[in-house]
Design a protein around this motif. Structure first.
Motif, mmCIF file in Angstrom:
data_model
loop_
_atom_site.group_PDB
_atom_site.id
_atom_site.type_symbol
_atom_site.label_atom_id
_atom_site.label_comp_id
_atom_site.label_asym_id
_atom_site.label_seq_id
_atom_site.Cartn_x
_atom_site.Cartn_y
_atom_site.Cartn_z
ATOM 1 N N THR A 86 -12.362 -2.914 47.657
ATOM 2 C CA THR A 86 -13.461 -3.165 46.730
ATOM 3 C C THR A 86 -13.538 -4.667 46.450
ATOM 4 O OG1 THR A 86 -12.353 -3.138 44.561
ATOM 5 C CG2 THR A 86 -12.776 -1.001 45.616
ATOM 6 N N THR A 87 -14.515 -5.044 45.677
ATOM 7 C CA THR A 87 -14.679 -6.459 45.346
ATOM 8 C C THR A 87 -13.554 -6.982 44.455
ATOM 9 O OG1 THR A 87 -16.139 -5.738 43.551
ATOM 10 C CG2 THR A 87 -17.179 -6.476 45.597
ATOM 11 N N ARG A 88 -12.773 -6.093 43.851
ATOM 12 C CA ARG A 88 -11.721 -6.528 42.928
ATOM 13 C C ARG A 88 -10.313 -6.159 43.363
ATOM 14 N NH1 ARG A 88 -14.345 -5.031 36.964
ATOM 15 N NH2 ARG A 88 -16.242 -6.296 37.184
ATOM 16 N N ARG A 89 -10.179 -5.153 44.246
ATOM 17 C CA ARG A 89 -8.839 -4.676 44.574
ATOM 18 C C ARG A 89 -8.827 -3.894 45.882
ATOM 19 N NH1 ARG A 89 -8.578 0.038 39.861
ATOM 20 N NH2 ARG A 89 -10.836 0.205 39.664
ATOM 21 N N VAL A 90 -7.611 -3.480 46.296
ATOM 22 C CA VAL A 90 -7.441 -2.594 47.443
ATOM 23 C C VAL A 90 -6.672 -1.368 46.944
ATOM 24 C CG1 VAL A 90 -5.357 -3.864 48.146
ATOM 25 C CG2 VAL A 90 -6.504 -2.339 49.766
ATOM 26 N N LEU A 91 -7.136 -0.189 47.339
ATOM 27 C CA LEU A 91 -6.553 1.065 46.864
ATOM 28 C C LEU A 91 -6.019 1.865 48.043
ATOM 29 C CD1 LEU A 91 -9.604 0.696 45.289
ATOM 30 C CD2 LEU A 91 -8.472 2.329 43.781
ATOM 31 N N PHE A 92 -4.822 2.446 47.874
ATOM 32 C CA PHE A 92 -4.208 3.315 48.875
ATOM 33 C C PHE A 92 -4.167 4.737 48.317
ATOM 34 C CE2 PHE A 92 -2.759 -0.892 49.847
ATOM 35 C CZ PHE A 92 -2.613 -0.929 51.223
#
Length: 209
Positions: free
Chosen positions: A54-60
């Motif tokens: 995303t524009t703010r973070r990476v999610l697993f």
């Protein structure tokens, strides 16, 4: 953005749909999901892991309870120190490292998806660097004008003394986490645990941060 935007590179439709539904609940206003990648294990691809940039973070995302629920861990771009993508004979591995030494990754990603994950991640990290430069631009310029006159005073001032003691205390927690992650990596490298168990244990450790 609709679910169709996340299926353009042959992502697993069922896994992508579950993650997309969860994203609509998780992401606040102003945060945009840029790309979604789904794991494609050889032979049997049941309950694949997923990664979202995303524009703010990476999610697993990792399926839990036989696919009835989703566990996830996320990292803000300001806390990401490095992003890596390695192509292998079957698929590719995408990993990130944090400023605290933690590491998270997913293997068996389709190569085209791993490449786009890497591309979007680098773009987001560049945007984060630019934001930091804008925020700290004035602060950086101030000490640049003072080193010659102020350097002796800073060295003689007692101010650094109270700053020194808390430093090792702050570093204790990341060291403990790093040790646990190293031990977990050793178990995985020696073939004592599977890739799925390795990722699951990392999620459990990182969720305590």
């Amino acid at each position: 953005m609709t679910i169709e935007n996340f299926l353009q590179d042959q992502q697993d439709p069922k896994a992508a749909e579950k993650v997309y539904s969860r994203l609509k609940e998780l992401l606040p206003t102003g945060e945009e999901a840029l790309y979604l990648a789904t794991q494609k294990k050889p032979l049997v691809n049941i309950l694949p892991d997923c990664i979202v940039v995303t524009t703010r973070r990476v999610l697993f995302f990792t399926p839990a309870n036989l696919g009835l629920s989703l566990k996830f861990v996320d990292f803000m771009w300001k806390d990401v120190a490095d992003v890596n993508m390695k192509e292998e004979i079957i698929g590719a591995v995408f990993t990130i490292k944090t400023t605290q030494g933690a590491e998270m990754g997913v293997d068996y990603l389709p190569k085209v998806q791993a490449r786009k994950l890497y591309q979007y991640s680098q773009q987001c990290r560049e945007e984060e660097r630019r934001r930091k430069e804008r925020e700290t631009g004035h602060i950086i310029n101030i000490p640049a004008e003072q080193p010659q006159a102020a350097a002796p005073q800073v060295a003689a001032a007692p101010a650094p003394a109270p700053v020194a003691p808390p430093a090792p205390v702050v570093e204790t927690k990341p060291d403990e986490l790093t040790e646990k992650l190293k031990k977990l990596k050793t178990l995985f490298d020696n073939g004592l645990i599977s890739q799925e168990e390795y990722n699951q244990k990392k999620l459990d450790l990182l969720s305590d941060l």
